[in-house]
Motif scaffolding. Structure first.
Motif, PDB file in Angstrom:
ATOM      1  N   GLN A 193       0.847  -1.199   0.000  1.00 16.60           N
ATOM      2  CA  GLN A 193       0.000   0.000   0.000  1.00 16.60           C
ATOM      3  C   GLN A 193       0.881   1.247   0.000  1.00 16.60           C
ATOM      4  O   GLN A 193       1.969   1.231   0.571  1.00 16.60           O
ATOM      5  N   PRO A 194       0.421   2.344  -0.590  1.00 19.26           N
ATOM      6  CA  PRO A 194       1.175   3.595  -0.442  1.00 19.26           C
ATOM      7  C   PRO A 194       1.215   3.993   1.036  1.00 19.26           C
ATOM      8  O   PRO A 194       0.336   3.619   1.808  1.00 19.26           O
ATOM      9  N   GLU A 195       2.273   4.718   1.385  1.00 20.51           N
ATOM     10  CA  GLU A 195       2.432   5.164   2.770  1.00 20.51           C
ATOM     11  C   GLU A 195       1.167   5.898   3.229  1.00 20.51           C
ATOM     12  O   GLU A 195       0.704   6.814   2.546  1.00 20.51           O
ATOM     13  N   GLN A 196       0.618   5.475   4.367  1.00 22.36           N
ATOM     14  CA  GLN A 196      -0.655   6.022   4.849  1.00 22.36           C
ATOM     15  C   GLN A 196      -0.395   7.303   5.633  1.00 22.36           C
ATOM     16  O   GLN A 196      -0.501   7.341   6.872  1.00 22.36           O
ATOM     17  N   ARG A 197      -0.055   8.359   4.895  1.00 24.56           N
ATOM     18  CA  ARG A 197       0.317   9.616   5.512  1.00 24.56           C
ATOM     19  C   ARG A 197      -0.016  10.721   4.526  1.00 24.56           C
ATOM     20  O   ARG A 197       0.093  10.511   3.318  1.00 24.56           O
ATOM     21  N   ARG A 198      -0.440  11.890   5.026  1.00 24.27           N
ATOM     22  CA  ARG A 198      -0.672  13.038   4.133  1.00 24.27           C
ATOM     23  C   ARG A 198       0.667  13.709   3.854  1.00 24.27           C
ATOM     24  O   ARG A 198       1.390  14.064   4.795  1.00 24.27           O
ATOM     25  N   ILE A 199       0.996  13.849   2.580  1.00 25.28           N
ATOM     26  CA  ILE A 199       2.226  14.551   2.196  1.00 25.28           C
ATOM     27  C   ILE A 199       1.857  15.579   1.125  1.00 25.28           C
ATOM     28  O   ILE A 199       1.355  15.204   0.054  1.00 25.28           O
ATOM     29  N   VAL A 259      -3.283  10.435 -11.028  1.00 26.24           N
ATOM     30  CA  VAL A 259      -2.963   9.505  -9.950  1.00 26.24           C
ATOM     31  C   VAL A 259      -1.904   8.509 -10.401  1.00 26.24           C
ATOM     32  O   VAL A 259      -1.966   7.976 -11.509  1.00 26.24           O
ATOM     33  N   GLU A 260      -0.957   8.282  -9.506  1.00 26.70           N
ATOM     34  CA  GLU A 260       0.110   7.331  -9.782  1.00 26.70           C
ATOM     35  C   GLU A 260      -0.209   5.996  -9.110  1.00 26.70           C
ATOM     36  O   GLU A 260      -0.037   4.945  -9.683  1.00 26.70           O
ATOM     37  N   ARG A 261      -0.706   6.048  -7.881  1.00 26.61           N
ATOM     38  CA  ARG A 261      -1.190   4.858  -7.176  1.00 26.61           C
ATOM     39  C   ARG A 261      -2.139   5.274  -6.068  1.00 26.61           C
ATOM     40  O   ARG A 261      -2.205   6.453  -5.711  1.00 26.61           O
ATOM     41  N   ALA A 262      -2.853   4.290  -5.533  1.00 22.50           N
ATOM     42  CA  ALA A 262      -3.809   4.592  -4.463  1.00 22.50           C
ATOM     43  C   ALA A 262      -4.059   3.332  -3.658  1.00 22.50           C
ATOM     44  O   ALA A 262      -3.883   2.218  -4.163  1.00 22.50           O
ATOM     45  N   GLY A 263      -4.469   3.506  -2.413  1.00 18.52           N
ATOM     46  CA  GLY A 263      -4.783   2.353  -1.574  1.00 18.52           C
ATOM     47  C   GLY A 263      -5.004   2.791  -0.143  1.00 18.52           C
ATOM     48  O   GLY A 263      -4.520   3.856   0.263  1.00 18.52           O
ATOM     49  N   GLY A 264      -5.752   1.984   0.620  1.00 18.86           N
ATOM     50  CA  GLY A 264      -6.068   2.362   1.995  1.00 18.86           C
ATOM     51  C   GLY A 264      -6.833   3.662   1.987  1.00 18.86           C
ATOM     52  O   GLY A 264      -7.845   3.796   1.299  1.00 18.86           O
ATOM     53  N   VAL A 324     -16.947   3.914  -4.106  1.00 21.81           N
ATOM     54  CA  VAL A 324     -16.621   2.643  -4.757  1.00 21.81           C
ATOM     55  C   VAL A 324     -15.587   1.853  -3.952  1.00 21.81           C
ATOM     56  O   VAL A 324     -15.807   0.697  -3.601  1.00 21.81           O
ATOM     57  N   THR A 325     -14.453   2.488  -3.637  1.00 22.19           N
ATOM     58  CA  THR A 325     -13.337   1.749  -3.056  1.00 22.19           C
ATOM     59  C   THR A 325     -13.449   1.695  -1.529  1.00 22.19           C
ATOM     60  O   THR A 325     -12.566   2.153  -0.803  1.00 22.19           O
ATOM     61  N   SER A 326     -14.531   1.086  -1.049  1.00 29.78           N
ATOM     62  CA  SER A 326     -14.732   0.956   0.399  1.00 29.78           C
ATOM     63  C   SER A 326     -13.623   0.141   1.044  1.00 29.78           C
ATOM     64  O   SER A 326     -13.280   0.368   2.202  1.00 29.78           O
ATOM     65  N   VAL A 327     -13.075  -0.829   0.295  1.00 25.10           N
ATOM     66  CA  VAL A 327     -11.980  -1.644   0.847  1.00 25.10           C
ATOM     67  C   VAL A 327     -10.616  -1.083   0.446  1.00 25.10           C
ATOM     68  O   VAL A 327      -9.588  -1.746   0.624  1.00 25.10           O
ATOM     69  N   GLY A 328     -10.602   0.135  -0.088  1.00 23.94           N
ATOM     70  CA  GLY A 328      -9.368   0.718  -0.610  1.00 23.94           C
ATOM     71  C   GLY A 328      -9.239   0.420  -2.096  1.00 23.94           C
ATOM     72  O   GLY A 328      -9.908  -0.478  -2.621  1.00 23.94           O
ATOM     73  N   VAL A 332     -11.742   1.356   5.141  1.00 19.29           N
ATOM     74  CA  VAL A 332     -10.489   0.871   5.728  1.00 19.29           C
ATOM     75  C   VAL A 332      -9.525   2.005   6.096  1.00 19.29           C
ATOM     76  O   VAL A 332      -8.401   1.751   6.515  1.00 19.29           O
ATOM     77  N   ILE A 333      -9.941   3.250   5.982  1.00 16.50           N
ATOM     78  CA  ILE A 333      -9.026   4.372   6.227  1.00 16.50           C
ATOM     79  C   ILE A 333      -8.500   4.315   7.672  1.00 16.50           C
ATOM     80  O   ILE A 333      -9.275   4.078   8.611  1.00 16.50           O
ATOM     81  N   PRO A 334      -7.185   4.476   7.875  1.00 18.08           N
ATOM     82  CA  PRO A 334      -6.674   4.525   9.254  1.00 18.08           C
ATOM     83  C   PRO A 334      -7.306   5.704  10.004  1.00 18.08           C
ATOM     84  O   PRO A 334      -7.470   6.786   9.433  1.00 18.08           O
TER      85      PRO A 334
END
Ligand code: PLZ
Length: 444
Positions: free
Chosen positions: A3-9, A42-47, A67-71, A423-425
């Motif tokens: 998954q991409p790093e779960q942090r706002r940058i 977008v380059e990638r997405a997840g979580g 749509v992406t309830s599970v990421g 699934v969002i932290p």
């Protein structure tokens, strides 16, 4: 891939230089009618994160419109997609069959409200599901008319656009519209002229008048309603309304269709939003969160209704595509196994009090509403109910600049809606709400 790093940058201005360069080409190549909420690529997405081509990590409060309830790249979904794609990508279910289609149908028959005998047909988009629900209702009843609500959104095809309640941008210039579509007032508590306490009763009286007097119940095939109106502004109907609609439908042999395309699969803190109102629809339309990002839609309902269309009457080249079915089986497994319905309720418990604290004297937040992880702020001129779309746009733009992806909706364009992946932290969610709070404060 993890998954991409779960942090706002916030690495650059948003949009950054790479997105801005791509945007120029986009504008040159694409039809002008295609809109975009946030002009990043977008380059990638997840979580709970979307990463753009400039390296910005944007907190996702949109889930690609529920749509992406599970990421956007859940490992279980990706694994199943990969495994299926390696075996075959397509046969056309109308030509030769595969098990995944039947397994998704069985899952939907099990999960949708009610313990009566059910059957399912799969399609590709939500619009197609709604369109087919009407076809099934017409075939089953032999009647033409379809009744829909004000502020409804059901899609962009001719029939579903005709069923949609908002002209600009969905219908403008696209008529003539499909016939036999009748609209009754939506019981929108915040905007009901005689006050929210009268909304259910007066909206039901208008529905009865339209069905019984204007159309004639014997001409009505279906009443179609979103259990919480999505694009129209996250409008939650008053208690008892949906149940009374369902009872009126049953009394007159009308098919009650719940459009759960935006509300389904745990989003509202129940597997389906109808459950909050104790309503068992005759037909349920689903799409969006069903397949974790792959295009898949369904009509599920009473077996005898579903069987009223003759063989060959339902279908589509891509309907129930095997890769999309594999994704759906992974998605449904994750939703059930990881308790994501409960997670939606936790999200509400965490976020709603902070949103409610934004209301008060001088605040443009007129109402906080929604259920589960489907929450919204309606923006107005302080102290009135006059819609303030400019304030909603300013709040969304502030969030976008700060790396938080929010969406605007509502018939008057004045509703900020939150649809985070389930699934969002929680710490990311908290941070996104902090940004939203400062956006509201800046808009005052
Ligand atoms: N029914 C309740 O929410 C799709 C629309 C995005 P499709 N909502 C997002 C846009 O502006 O096009 C939707 C919905 C409800 C039906 C639909 C239609 O689903 O998969 O977009 O066709």
């Amino acid at each position: 891939m993890s998954q991409p790093e779960q942090r706002r940058i916030v690495a650059t201005a948003i949009p950054g230089p790479a997105s801005t360069a791509l945007q120029e080409q986009r504008s040159a190549e694409l039809a002008g009618g295609l809109g975009t909420t946030m002009p990043v690529f977008v380059e990638r997405a997840g979580g709970g994160v979307v990463v753009d081509v400039d390296g910005n990590h944007i907190i996702d409060l949109a889930s690609g419109i529920a749509v992406t309830s599970v990421g956007a790249a859940h490992p279980e979904v990706v694994r199943r997609i990969t495994e299926q794609a390696e075996r075959f990508t397509h046969t056309c279910f109308l030509v030769t069959q595969y098990e995944g289609f039947v397994e998704v149908a069985a899952a939907l028959n099990r999960l949708t409200p009610g313990d009566h005998a059910k059957k399912t047909a799969l399609f590709t988009t939500g619009s197609e599901a709604v369109e087919n629900a009407v076809k099934i209702a017409r075939a089953a009843t032999g009647r033409p008319a379809v009744v829909v609500l004000g502020h409804a959104y059901h899609g962009r095809t001719l029939l579903t656009m005709s069923m949609t309640g908002k002209n600009v941008p969905y219908k403008d210039g696209f008529g003539p519209f499909a016939p036999e579509v009748y609209r009754v007032p939506s019981p929108y508590p915040f905007r009901w002229p005689s006050g929210p306490e009268h909304a259910a009763e007066e909206a039901l009286a208008a529905l009865r008048e339209t069905v019984l007097t204007q159309i004639g119940a014997h001409n009505v095939a279906a009443i179609v309603a979103e259990p919480i109106q999505g694009e129209g502004g996250f409008i939650v109907p008053p208690a008892g309304y949906l149940k009374a609609v369902q009872e009126l439908a049953t009394e007159h042999g009308i098919v009650f269709v719940a459009d759960e395309i935006q509300t389904g699969f745990g989003r509202t803190g129940a597997m389906f939003a109808c459950e909050h109102d104790g309503v068992v629809p005759d037909l349920v339309t689903t799409a969006k969160a069903l397949a974790g990002g792959m295009p898949l839609a369904a009509v599920t309902g009473r077996a005898e209704l579903m069987d009223s269309v003759a063989p060959g009457g339902l279908g589509g080249t891509y309907a129930g595509n095997p890769v999309a079915c594999a994704a759906a089986l992974g998605t449904l497994e994750v939703i059930e196994r990881d308790g994501l319905v409960e997670r939606a309720r936790e999200i509400e418990a965490r976020v709603r009090p902070r949103l409610e604290a934004l209301q008060g004297a001088g605040s443009p937040v007129g109402e906080v509403r929604g259920r589960g992880a489907m929450l919204a702020l309606e923006l107005v001129r302080p102290g009135t109910t006059e819609p303030a779309p400019d304030i909603a746009r300013a709040i969304a733009a502030h969030c976008h600049r700060e790396g938080v992806l929010t969406l605007v909706c509502g018939t008057f364009g004045n509703v900020i809606r939150l649809l985070p992946p389930l699934v969002i932290p929680m710490d990311l969610l908290d941070e996104a709400v902090t940004v939203l709070e400062s956006a509201v404060a800046a808009a005052r």
